[in-house]
Design an enzyme around this catalytic site. Structure first.
Site, PDB file in Angstrom:
ATOM      1  N   LYS A  61      47.873 109.796  24.557  1.00  0.00           N
ATOM      2  CA  LYS A  61      47.198 109.058  25.629  1.00  0.00           C
ATOM      3  C   LYS A  61      47.855 107.688  25.775  1.00  0.00           C
ATOM      4  O   LYS A  61      48.208 107.051  24.770  1.00  0.00           O
ATOM      5  CB  LYS A  61      45.724 108.917  25.233  1.00  0.00           C
ATOM      6  CG  LYS A  61      44.798 108.320  26.266  1.00  0.00           C
ATOM      7  CD  LYS A  61      43.360 108.361  25.732  1.00  0.00           C
ATOM      8  CE  LYS A  61      42.342 107.795  26.684  1.00  0.00           C
ATOM      9  NZ  LYS A  61      40.946 107.936  26.165  1.00  0.00           N
ATOM     10  N   SER A 136      37.698 109.980  29.355  1.00  0.00           N
ATOM     11  CA  SER A 136      38.846 109.299  29.904  1.00  0.00           C
ATOM     12  C   SER A 136      40.191 109.900  29.487  1.00  0.00           C
ATOM     13  O   SER A 136      41.208 109.557  30.086  1.00  0.00           O
ATOM     14  CB  SER A 136      38.810 107.824  29.501  1.00  0.00           C
ATOM     15  OG  SER A 136      38.940 107.677  28.101  1.00  0.00           O
ATOM     16  N   SER A 160      35.264 110.580  25.290  1.00  0.00           N
ATOM     17  CA  SER A 160      36.523 110.726  26.019  1.00  0.00           C
ATOM     18  C   SER A 160      37.465 111.828  25.572  1.00  0.00           C
ATOM     19  O   SER A 160      38.394 112.146  26.301  1.00  0.00           O
ATOM     20  CB  SER A 160      37.287 109.408  26.037  1.00  0.00           C
ATOM     21  OG  SER A 160      36.770 108.620  27.071  1.00  0.00           O
TER      22      SER A 160
HETATM   23  N1  GLN Z   1      32.929 107.954  29.750  1.00  0.00           N
HETATM   24  C1  GLN Z   1      32.598 106.944  28.798  1.00  0.00           C
HETATM   25  C2  GLN Z   1      32.781 105.597  29.405  1.00  0.00           C
HETATM   26  O1  GLN Z   1      33.174 105.513  30.518  1.00  0.00           O
HETATM   27  C3  GLN Z   1      33.408 107.102  27.550  1.00  0.00           C
HETATM   28  C4  GLN Z   1      34.805 106.637  27.709  1.00  0.00           C
HETATM   29  C5  GLN Z   1      35.569 106.780  26.422  1.00  0.00           C
HETATM   30  O2  GLN Z   1      35.152 107.489  25.493  1.00  0.00           O
HETATM   31  N2  GLN Z   1      36.659 106.031  26.339  1.00  0.00           N
HETATM   32  O3  GLN Z   1      32.545 104.610  28.791  1.00  0.00           O
END
Ligand code: GLN
Length: 469
Positions: A61, A136, A160
């Site tokens: 990532k 994400s 994520s």
């Molecule tokens: N979807 C969650 C957020 O927007 C988690 C994102 C993540 O785990 N980086 O905060």
């Protein structure tokens, strides 16, 4: 006819360069001597330890630093930035012999649940390109689901890796907080997150975890962390559900889309038929988890983002004052990132902190105790990973609350600092993937992966992932 999955390192690189779902933001130079084929991904990790990653291509990532490749965090602010160091997570994969193919797309600074907040365009879900891949770690999951790489590194702050794994029909695992070093991971919310693998199979996920886990002098939260023994734990039982003690959490099904709930219930029934001891339990504070998560996340994120002041990270001084420079730099952030910086500043001011930040912390502790109690005498607690399947691109991005609703079941494990994974389960033919979430006790990562392997063996959907026919 092109095979669904790359079977040589060269093919991985050429698919990453083709980039059919916009999973990659940059591609590394391919090694001169790519070595053996890795066609038998499922078996690769079966034998001895993480050396099984030797010669296996992987993606990282783009919020994990690798010296020599640009790191953007999918933000205009970091466009052109070349990190002068390598994250411990990527370094350990490379030391285990895995080959870095490229850096994957994500929601900007990991803020999102769909991949759509990337400044460089959304990733498409390889299972249905009109749908989001989840976020994400959008590109990480897509890079595995499209068959470019068998294993990917993502990060998980509030779901994520589990969200995109669930939406794309692959395996995702978030380790116990503090067992995997965060060094070189761009902060989003440091008390909640860590690097986390996504893979085609549970064994590969376990091999990656074994390579990643353990103390790192560069991240004090890993002091005393145990090294990974997941492959060994899996091998002892391999896929046997008999005797597993599993709690099904009733409140994890509240508001879940009916066909998703049904698929999960059916998978649990098959575990029971395989000899697992299943009982129903409840966790009261699930409904409070989401608001508590976002308040804490905003607070930590706004603090972490202060370093982007327009002078550092390759932007250089412009002759402007510090205030002007910061203001200019912030015009480079997308709407969701700005929203979180503003709200995080608000919830931590001395006037508002008792009502918001302090309360969120109290909820976190109460929830952690509840999860701990629920795991007493059980190997794992389970439920759906996501309250619904992958939604259409564009359908939620204008409504932050609808987007946040995606995370209601995943944030629980981050707040409680416990390990949790998502495994694809059987669904009616022609329908989108559903993931079953397995949550275990703090430090019990090996046990969670063992339960995940039992789910995988019972469901047998591994061979079905990949682009829809
Ligand atoms: N979807 C969650 C957020 O927007 C988690 C994102 C993540 O785990 N980086 O905060």
């Amino acid at each position: 006819l092109k095979a669904r999955f790359a079977t040589t390192v060269e093919e991985s690189f050429s698919r990453a360069r083709e980039n059919p779902h916009r999973a990659f933001l940059s591609v590394a130079t391919s090694p001169k001597n790519p070595g053996r084929e890795f066609a038998d991904w499922g078996l690769l990790a079966q034998e001895r330890g993480s050396s099984q990653l030797s010669g296996v291509p992987f993606s990282a990532k783009d919020n994990l630093a690798f010296r020599g490749l640009p790191m953007t965090c999918a933000s205009r602010h970091l466009e052109g930035y070349l990190p002068p160091y390598t994250s411990t997570a990527v370094r350990r994969m490379v030391e285990a012999g895995a080959i870095l193919v490229g850096k994957t797309n994500l929601d900007e600074f990991a803020c999102g649940s769909s991949g759509e907040t990337s400044a460089f365009g959304a990733t498409a879900n390889p299972r249905d390109p009109t749908r989001v891949p989840g976020g994400s770690s959008s590109g990480a999951a897509a890079s595995v689901a499209e068959g470019t790489v068998p294993v990917a590194l993502g990060s998980d702050t509030g779901g994520s890796v589990r969200c995109p794994a669930s939406f794309c029909g692959v395996v995702g695992f978030k380790p116990t907080y503090g067992r995997v070093s965060r060094y070189g991971l761009a902060d989003m919310a440091m008390s909640l997150e860590g690097p986390a693998p996504i893979a085609a199979t549970v064994r590969l996920c376990a091999a990656a975890f074994d390579a990643l886990a353990g103390p790192d002098p560069l991240d004090a939260t890993t002091a005393g962390a145990e090294t990974g023994r997941a492959l060994r734990a899996i091998r002892e039982f391999d896929g046997d559900a008999a005797g597993l003690r599993i709690g099904v959490v009733r409140s994890f099904f509240d508001g879940v889309e009916p066909t998703t709930a049904q698929a999960v219930r059916a998978a649990v029934d098959r575990l029971r038929a395989g000899g697992a001891r299943i009982d129903e339990i409840n966790i009261e504070n699930v409904a409070a988890a989401l608001p508590a998560y976002y308040v804490l996340c905003y607070a930590e994120f706004s603090s972490a983002m202060q370093k982007f002041d327009g002078f550092r990270y390759g932007r250089g001084a412009s002759g402007a004052s510090a205030g002007e420079s910061t203001a200019n730099a912030r015009t480079l952030f997308g709407a969701e990132v700005k929203r979180r910086i503003l709200l995080g500043t608000f919830v931590t001011t001395s006037e508002h902190a008792p009502r918001w930040y302090a309360r969120a912390r109290a909820i976190r502790e109460a929830l952690a105790r509840e999860v701990e109690n629920a795991l007493e005498g059980r190997d794992a607690i389970v439920g759906p990973t996501m309250p619904f399947r992958a939604f259409s691109l564009g359908s939620r991005i204008r409504d932050p609350l609808a987007m946040y609703a995606s995370d209601v079941l995943t944030v629980v494990a981050n707040l409680a600092r416990v390990p949790a994974g998502s495994v694809p389960i059987r669904v009616p033919a022609g329908t989108l993937p559903v993931g079953l979430q397995v949550i275990g006790a703090r430090g019990g990562d090996e046990n969670v992966l063992r339960v995940m392997r039992a789910v995988e063996a019972t469901e047998g959907v591994v061979a079905e992932w990949g682009p829809a026919a």
